[in-house]
Scaffold this active site. Structure first.
Site, PDB file in Angstrom:
ATOM      1  N   PRO A 143       0.833  -1.214   0.000  1.00  0.00           N
ATOM      2  CA  PRO A 143       0.000   0.000   0.000  1.00  0.00           C
ATOM      3  C   PRO A 143       0.864   1.259   0.000  1.00  0.00           C
ATOM      4  O   PRO A 143       2.024   1.237   0.435  1.00  0.00           O
ATOM      5  CB  PRO A 143      -0.793  -0.118   1.312  1.00  0.00           C
ATOM      6  CG  PRO A 143       0.080  -0.953   2.198  1.00  0.00           C
ATOM      7  CD  PRO A 143       0.774  -1.928   1.293  1.00  0.00           C
ATOM      8  N   ASP A 144       0.281   2.338  -0.473  1.00  0.00           N
ATOM      9  CA  ASP A 144       0.991   3.619  -0.539  1.00  0.00           C
ATOM     10  C   ASP A 144       0.851   4.344   0.804  1.00  0.00           C
ATOM     11  O   ASP A 144       0.198   5.375   0.916  1.00  0.00           O
ATOM     12  CB  ASP A 144       0.410   4.472  -1.677  1.00  0.00           C
ATOM     13  CG  ASP A 144       1.100   5.819  -1.811  1.00  0.00           C
ATOM     14  OD1 ASP A 144       2.300   5.909  -1.474  1.00  0.00           O
ATOM     15  OD2 ASP A 144       0.448   6.781  -2.246  1.00  0.00           O
ATOM     16  N   ASN A 145       1.473   3.792   1.843  1.00  0.00           N
ATOM     17  CA  ASN A 145       1.375   4.394   3.178  1.00  0.00           C
ATOM     18  C   ASN A 145       2.734   4.456   3.889  1.00  0.00           C
ATOM     19  O   ASN A 145       2.816   4.397   5.109  1.00  0.00           O
ATOM     20  CB  ASN A 145       0.357   3.634   4.036  1.00  0.00           C
ATOM     21  CG  ASN A 145       0.742   2.182   4.227  1.00  0.00           C
ATOM     22  OD1 ASN A 145       1.814   1.730   3.811  1.00  0.00           O
ATOM     23  ND2 ASN A 145      -0.129   1.411   4.871  1.00  0.00           N
ATOM     24  N   LYS A 198      -0.401   8.229   6.377  1.00  0.00           N
ATOM     25  CA  LYS A 198      -0.301   8.545   4.949  1.00  0.00           C
ATOM     26  C   LYS A 198      -1.542   8.074   4.203  1.00  0.00           C
ATOM     27  O   LYS A 198      -1.991   6.941   4.343  1.00  0.00           O
ATOM     28  CB  LYS A 198       0.946   7.864   4.364  1.00  0.00           C
ATOM     29  CG  LYS A 198       1.051   7.879   2.836  1.00  0.00           C
ATOM     30  CD  LYS A 198       1.407   9.246   2.296  1.00  0.00           C
ATOM     31  CE  LYS A 198       1.267   9.303   0.777  1.00  0.00           C
ATOM     32  NZ  LYS A 198       2.272   8.559   0.051  1.00  0.00           N
TER      33      LYS A 198
END
Length: 210
Positions: free
Chosen positions: A44-46, A106
């Site tokens: 994931p984009d975190n 994020k």
């Protein structure tokens, strides 16, 4: 500038050229995105993906390319850790970092729900900008400050206030971000920014508008 996340996409930036009326148009630079770096690895984009892993990916890109690269560091992490990120990226040949003024959990800026995201204070983000400039060895290593005011539903005036402060802190470029389906608020910001007579270029990422 075109995003790239592996050597093959880097080669597209390196070699793609379109001739039109005896003029050749090509991409001038690569952009290493935390979003695509993460997603291409099934994550994931975190900020789960470590900077060192991403840096190795950039090394792989540089093995087959020659053009400059901008590295997306999200919010850059803590003030204590930021110098190590800058030193690492500059040492492998990265030309610039782009750092956003959001804190907290994020969440991709194009998501509708930004309830868990908060904006950093101007004072604290300026400290990060100064730390980047103090740490970098050469004047060629650029710090791009990404303003998330419009993403978080704040006013153009808030974005301008931040832009002016970030420039005074040493930012080399200002990115103004929007998730609208047209560029009207970007143009509004740009016109008012020009009136401040600050000789710092603006950056736009037109993901949602032409």
């Amino acid at each position: 500038v075109l995003e790239c996340h592996n050597p093959v996409s880097g080669l597209i930036v390196e070699n793609l050229a379109v001739k039109n009326n005896n003029k050749t148009n090509e991409f001038h630079c690569m952009w290493s995105s935390s979003l695509t770096d993460s997603v291409s690895r099934g994550m994931p984009d975190n900020q789960s993906l470590d900077y060192s892993v991403r840096a190795q990916g950039v090394n792989d890109i540089f093995n087959v390319t020659t053009k400059p690269l901008i590295f997306d560091v999200d919010n850059g992490g803590s003030l204590l850790h930021l110098p190590f990120v800058v030193k690492k990226l500059e040492s492998i040949g990265v030309s610039a970092i782009i750092m956003e003024d959001k804190i907290g959990e994020k969440s991709n800026s194009l998501f509708q729900d930004q309830s868990k995201a908060k904006q950093d204070s101007i004072n604290n983000f300026c400290k990060k900008i100064r730390k980047v400039k103090e740490t970098s060895i050469t004047r060629d290593f650029l710090c791009i400050s990404r303003i998330e005011s419009l993403i978080l539903g704040k006013s153009v005036q808030d974005a301008l206030k931040r832009a002016e402060a970030y420039c005074k802190a040493g930012s080399d470029l200002i990115m103004i971000h929007s998730k609208e389906n047209n560029p009207k608020e970007i143009f509004k910001f740009a016109k008012r920014f020009n009136k401040l007579k600050i000789s710092v270029p603006l950056v736009a990422v037109p993901s949602t508008y032409s």
